[in-house]
Design a protein around this motif. Structure first.
Motif, short mmCIF file in Angstrom:
data_model
loop_
_atom_site.label_atom_id
_atom_site.label_comp_id
_atom_site.label_asym_id
_atom_site.label_seq_id
_atom_site.Cartn_x
_atom_site.Cartn_y
_atom_site.Cartn_z
N GLN A 66 -9.01 125.24 56.31
CA GLN A 66 -9.54 123.90 56.55
C GLN A 66 -10.97 123.96 57.10
OE1 GLN A 66 -8.00 120.34 56.46
NE2 GLN A 66 -10.23 120.37 56.34
N TYR A 205 -9.19 116.87 57.33
CA TYR A 205 -7.80 117.21 57.68
C TYR A 205 -6.85 117.36 56.51
CZ TYR A 205 -7.11 112.14 57.02
OH TYR A 205 -7.09 110.87 56.50
N ILE A 207 -6.40 119.48 54.08
CA ILE A 207 -5.81 120.81 53.84
C ILE A 207 -4.69 121.09 54.84
CG2 ILE A 207 -6.28 123.30 53.95
CD1 ILE A 207 -9.07 122.67 52.77
N ASP A 208 -4.89 120.73 56.08
CA ASP A 208 -3.88 121.03 57.12
C ASP A 208 -2.83 119.94 57.29
OD1 ASP A 208 -4.90 123.48 57.75
OD2 ASP A 208 -6.10 122.79 59.44
N TYR A 216 -3.50 114.66 62.65
CA TYR A 216 -4.85 115.21 62.75
C TYR A 216 -5.55 114.70 64.00
CZ TYR A 216 -9.92 115.17 62.13
OH TYR A 216 -11.27 115.26 62.35
#
Ligand code: FE2
Length: 247
Positions: A66, A205, A207-208, A216
């Motif tokens: 990320q 955020y 990607i995570d 997030y």
């Protein structure tokens, strides 16, 4: 400390001793009060800062994947702002064809703000300094009642805006406010000094956290390093504010 700086601190009614004044001034902290431009020389071009200190599990809520994707986006803004400023300066203003010139100017603000706001965002992340202290704590309590209240505003603005949520010292009032920017160059407040910056774009955020923006926002708050926030406030307080800013 300059007389003007001292007056600003006294105006706030926050610090009661000379010792407190000296330890809270930007100059006393050893920082360059010229705004980071040493010896009065302007920067020839923007250089991308490195935030590798945030990698390798330093942050609880952000993966390296990320963060590195986000760093690359920021570095793109640095490349673009250098290119745009050169194009704008070389434009012949006697040329009646201003279509491209207008586009460069629109992008100039966007790329500049994109670069600077990302530096402030990455700069206020870190594994250390989780406790609020000193003048920052006093001012947040004065202007919001509690840190929880400030965080509530910051996260709510982050949730409902698509660009940025930031806490900033307002030079006109001397108070900390929270502002929402829908884009890098939209709803940008003037005469304010950002001290805590939250990236509310999906790219910060996805990607995570996928679409779970709430998670997030919680992760961001947990990973704030309050030391740079304190330092930014000290910088801001060393500059005259109040009625004088709109003379
Ligand atoms: Fe971003």
């Amino acid at each position: 400390m300059k007389d003007l700086d001292r007056r600003n601190f006294l105006k706030l009614g926050l610090l009661s001793t000379a010792a407190a004044l000296s330890t809270n001034s930007a100059n006393a902290s050893g920082k360059d009060s010229s705004g980071g431009i040493e010896n009065g020389k302007p920067l020839q071009k923007y250089l991308a800062k490195k935030y590798t200190n945030l990698l390798g599990g330093a942050l609880k809520g952000f993966s390296d994947k990320q963060l590195t994707a986000h760093f690359a986006l920021y570095e793109g803004y640095i490349t673009k702002i250098n290119d745009l400023e050169a194009r704008i300066k070389s434009f012949d203003t006697n040329n009646p064809d201003t279509i491209n010139y207008r586009g460069w100017h629109l992008d100039q603000t966007s790329m500049l703000n994109g670069a600077v706001l990302h530096e402030l965002y990455f700069g206020n992340l870190g594994a250390s300094n989780k406790e609020l202290k000193g003048t920052l704590k006093k001012m947040i309590n004065r202007d919001f009642g509690s840190l929880e209240s400030l965080i509530g505003h910051l996260k709510t603005v982050g949730k409902i805006f698509h660009g940025w949520s930031l806490a900033a010292l307002n030079y006109r009032t001397g108070k900390i406010n929270v502002y929402g920017l829908e884009r890098h160059n939209l709803n940008v407040p003037t005469m304010v000094h950002p001290i805590l910056v939250l990236d509310a774009y999906e790219h910060a955020y996805m990607i995570d956290y996928g679409t779970d923006k709430k998670k997030y926002l919680d992760a961001f708050i947990a990973d704030v390093d309050w030391k740079p926030v304190e330092e930014r406030l000290e910088q801001a307080l060393s500059i005259p504010f109040g009625e004088a800013v709109t003379v």
